[in-house]
Structures are given as structure tokens and as C-alpha cells.
Write a protein that holds these residues in place. Structure first.
Motif, mmCIF file in Angstrom:
data_model
loop_
_atom_site.group_PDB
_atom_site.id
_atom_site.type_symbol
_atom_site.label_atom_id
_atom_site.label_comp_id
_atom_site.label_asym_id
_atom_site.label_seq_id
_atom_site.Cartn_x
_atom_site.Cartn_y
_atom_site.Cartn_z
ATOM 1 N N ARG A 1 -46.408 45.685 -28.868
ATOM 2 C CA ARG A 1 -46.211 45.478 -30.296
ATOM 3 C C ARG A 1 -47.444 44.810 -30.929
ATOM 4 O O ARG A 1 -47.526 44.670 -32.132
ATOM 5 N N LYS B 1 -38.345 39.997 -29.160
ATOM 6 C CA LYS B 1 -38.764 41.102 -28.286
ATOM 7 C C LYS B 1 -40.256 41.071 -27.972
ATOM 8 O O LYS B 1 -40.654 41.358 -26.852
ATOM 9 N N SER C 1 -46.342 40.721 -36.023
ATOM 10 C CA SER C 1 -45.477 41.348 -35.014
ATOM 11 C C SER C 1 -44.494 40.332 -34.445
ATOM 12 O O SER C 1 -43.358 40.679 -34.117
ATOM 13 N N PHE D 1 -42.142 46.819 -26.587
ATOM 14 C CA PHE D 1 -42.189 45.611 -27.415
ATOM 15 C C PHE D 1 -42.991 44.453 -26.823
ATOM 16 O O PHE D 1 -43.821 43.858 -27.517
ATOM 17 N N TRP E 1 -43.442 37.693 -36.200
ATOM 18 C CA TRP E 1 -42.476 37.413 -37.279
ATOM 19 C C TRP E 1 -41.357 38.444 -37.266
ATOM 20 O O TRP E 1 -40.194 38.108 -37.413
ATOM 21 N N TRP E 2 -41.749 39.745 -37.115
ATOM 22 C CA TRP E 2 -40.736 40.806 -37.236
ATOM 23 C C TRP E 2 -39.841 40.859 -35.989
ATOM 24 O O TRP E 2 -38.654 41.147 -36.088
ATOM 25 N N ASN E 3 -40.420 40.641 -34.811
ATOM 26 C CA ASN E 3 -39.634 40.772 -33.570
ATOM 27 C C ASN E 3 -39.818 39.566 -32.647
ATOM 28 O O ASN E 3 -40.313 39.711 -31.522
ATOM 29 N N PRO E 4 -39.433 38.380 -33.100
ATOM 30 C CA PRO E 4 -39.692 37.179 -32.296
ATOM 31 C C PRO E 4 -38.905 37.127 -30.989
ATOM 32 O O PRO E 4 -39.241 36.343 -30.103
#
Lengths: 123, 238
Positions: free
Chosen positions: B205, B168, B161, B201, B163-166
Motif C-alpha cells: 500500500r 491493514k 496510506s 496491503f 490514514w486510510w488503512n491503519p
């Protein structure tokens, strides 16, 4: 705080709670249905129709359709915001994500309405 | 033993590559940082961070054969089966998900930005007492397992999570610190802190996969802390 205009409840707790409540509802429904099918293995079409046409089952099926729609939207919204980001799609990420989210939202709405027509007659 | 290390110097390399080294450890079960120090004598261009060499400063977080950890407190026998025996190479990469500055050195800005967002300091709007703000032993116990975090970033950089939205998702390290102050009886800003975590988020997340727990070199449990914050939000919002 990160704001979001496309998530189901615009709020993390709201989405999280809805996802869990709908998951429990779906689990209870499918366990009940499996039980009914085991107990009524030899049921014919008329028995099935009478069972599904009862007010209780119509309400239960309606709740299940709404639960599937809510659960699917909350889950797929998370998938799209995880994987369709600037990292993978560059500057067009927001446009691609919004487009895919609109398609998912449209399909979810169509399935939910179609389900209601099946349950309450007319399709 | 064979050692394979991620190398990248943005000034000279077009792209990263893995460089193979041979090292004679004389059968000793060295710490990974000791291996790096020996290799640095072979190849002075090798870049990595280290400071205290005893698991306190959190400088040498890296990915060892696929798992994040501190090189200074990870013995070769603990990295992966067969590494100490020489059947498998030791594979060292930078912490995943953060931009690489050079070789095993990553840019921690995104990690620290998220840490800053949780306001990791005591906030109390009541008049300061003459000496100190007292806590009962029970109140003090609540921050055990939280204050020990050394900010090595092993947990956050093992979290998909993050990695994908560092930008947010706060990540497990920042959320552990957030709960450290939410659980502190001396902090009076609980409501304001919780209000900042209520979006889809920042906290939500977290999918609870517990990579953070499995890699934390201090044995902390960010997933449990995140669960506690979620319970506090639930209590506040329902």
C-alpha cells in the motif's frame, strides 16, 4: 497478513508487478504510435486501415487493451480500498465497495471485449 | 508571538477547537517544546507528552504548522517561514490519523499494533553460541539507518496510506523495523518474515510519496527500506 479476494492477483507483489509491466507496455505503445503519427502525418484512411489491420498491430492492440484493463483494475481496486472504508462509509463500507468494484470490473470486461471485437472484426 | 493549539478534552468538550495563546519569547529561537512548557505555566490544563526533551524518547511527536516532527528538537525558526519572526502563528495539532486522547496526546495503539506484527526482535533457530553471534563490519553496516528509529510515529502519521488503512497497512515505521531484521545477518527467519508482507496491503500500500522521509526527525529513510523489502519479495517470488 491481510487477505483479499477482490484484488487482481490476491497477492501484493503480483498486482504491483502487473501494474508496472502494463505501464511500461502502454508507454512503449503510445510512444511508438506518436512516432508513427509524426512520420505519417499525411496518412489517409486506407493507409491507417492497412497499418492497423496488419497482424503485428492487431497483436499489439490486443496486448494494449488487456494492459489497459489490467492496469485500470489494479489501480481502481487500490482507489476503492483506500477511500471506500469504514471511516467514510461506516458499517456499509464493504457493501458499497463491493458494489463499486463489481461495476468497475463489469465495465472493464465490457471495454476489453468491445476492444477485441474492434481489433479482430465483428464490430 | 501567537500560538494556536488544538484542544480537546473528551470529558468536557463536545468537539475539538483551536485555542489562541499569546507568548513573549523575548526574541529567543526557542524549541517548540519550550514554548509548550511556557504556555503550560499560563494554562495548566494543556495536555501533551514529553520526556527526554532531546529527540531520543520520541514522546513529543506532533504536527507543527502542517508538518509532523518532535517538538523538543524543532526550533521556532525551523517550523515554517515567518513563525519565529512572529508574522505567522505557531499552529500545533496532534499527530494526524490517530485517535486523540486529549489535546496533543494521541492513542498510539494502532501504531504499536502494526509494530508488533513485524516481530521486531532477532529470531535465530540455530544453537546459541558460547559468547555472541558475530557479524562482519560489512554485515553490521547494513542495519545502519534502520536501528536508530525511536518510534515517535511522525512518519506513519504523515502517510495517507496509513490514514486510510491503519489496520491493514503496516506503515513506514513498522516496515523500517521489518527491514532492520530482514537485513540483519544474524536473523534466520527471512522467509517467514517476507511471507507475511506479500499481501496487497501490509507493504504494497506504500505509494512512495516519501512523506515519511521528509518528516523523520532522525533523518531515516523508510521509503528506501520499503524498496529493499520489495526487491527481496521480487527475488523470492520471480
Amino acid at each position: 497478513m491481510t487477505t483479499s479476494v477482490t484484488s487482481l492477483g490476491r497477492n501484493g507483489l503480483h498486482d504491483w508487478l502487473l501494474q508496472r509491466v502494463t505501464a511500461v507496455l502502454l508507454a512503449v505503445y503510445f510512444i511508438f504510435m506518436a512516432g508513427w503519427l509524426v512520420c505519417n502525418g499525411g496518412a489517409d484512411y486506407l493507409t491507417w486501415k492497412a497499418f492497423m489491420g496488419s497482424a503485428c498491430m492487431q497483436i499489439a492492440n490486443t496486448l494494449v487493451f488487456f494492459s489497459i484493463a489490467i492496469h485500470a483494475w489494479a489501480g481502481l481496486w487500490i482507489v476503492t480500498t483506500d477511500y471506500i472504508t469504514r471511516m467514510q462509509f461506516g458499517d456499509s463500507a464493504t457493501r458499497v465497495r463491493l458494489l463499486i468494484q463489481l461495476v468497475i470490473a463489469g465495465l472493464t470486461l465490457v471495454y476489453a471485449l468491445w476492444g477485441l471485437l474492434m481489433i479482430w472484426g465483428g464490430a | 508571538m501567537k500560538v494556536s493549539i488544538y484542544r480537546y478534552n473528551p470529558e468536557t468538550d463536545k468537539e475539538p477547537y483551536m485555542k489562541e495563546y499569546e507568548l513573549d519569547t523575548a526574541g529567543k529561537n526557542l524549541m517548540v517544546l519550550d514554548v509548550l512548557n511556557l504556555l503550560k505555566e499560563q494554562d495548566p490544563t494543556l495536555g501533551y507528552r514529553r520526556s527526554c526533551r532531546e529527540g531520543v524518547c520520541g514522546s513529543d511527536g506532533m504536527n507543527m504548522n502542517g508538518k509532523n516532527g518532535l517538538a523538543c528538537v524543532t526550533a521556532l525558526s525551523e517550523v515554517a517561514p515567518g513563525v519565529f519572526e512572529g508574522r505567522k502563528p505557531l499552529i500545533l495539532r496532534p499527530l494526524p490519523g490517530l485517535p486523540v486522547v486529549r489535546d496533543l496526546v494521541v492513542d498510539m495503539t494502532m501504531f504499536y499494533n502494526q509494530y508488533e506484527k513485524v516481530q521486531p526482535y532477532l529470531q535465530n533457530n540455530t544453537p546459541a553460541p558460547a559468547i555472541e553471534r558475530l557479524q562482519s563490519p560489512e554485515e553490521r553496516e547494513k542495519i545502519d539507518g534502520l536501528y536508530e528509529c525511536i518510534l515517535c510515529a511522525c512518519c506513519s502519521t504523515s502517510c495517507p496510506s496509513f490514514w486510510w488503512n491503519p489496520e491493514k497497512f503496516l506503515g513506514p515505521a513498522a516496515l523500517l523495523q521489518s527491514y532492520r531484521f530482514l537485513a540483519d545477518s544474524r536473523d534466520t527467519e527471512t522467509d517467514a518474515r517476507l511471507a507475511k508482507l506479500d499481501d496487497p496491503f501490509s507493504l504494497f500500500r506504500c505509494r512512495g510519496i516519501m512523506n515519511c522521509v521528509s518528516v523523520c526527525p532522525k533523518g531515516l529513510n523508510p521509503t528506501r527500506a520499503i524498496g529493499h523489502i520489495r526487491d527481496m519479495l521480487l527475488e523470492r517470488g520471480v
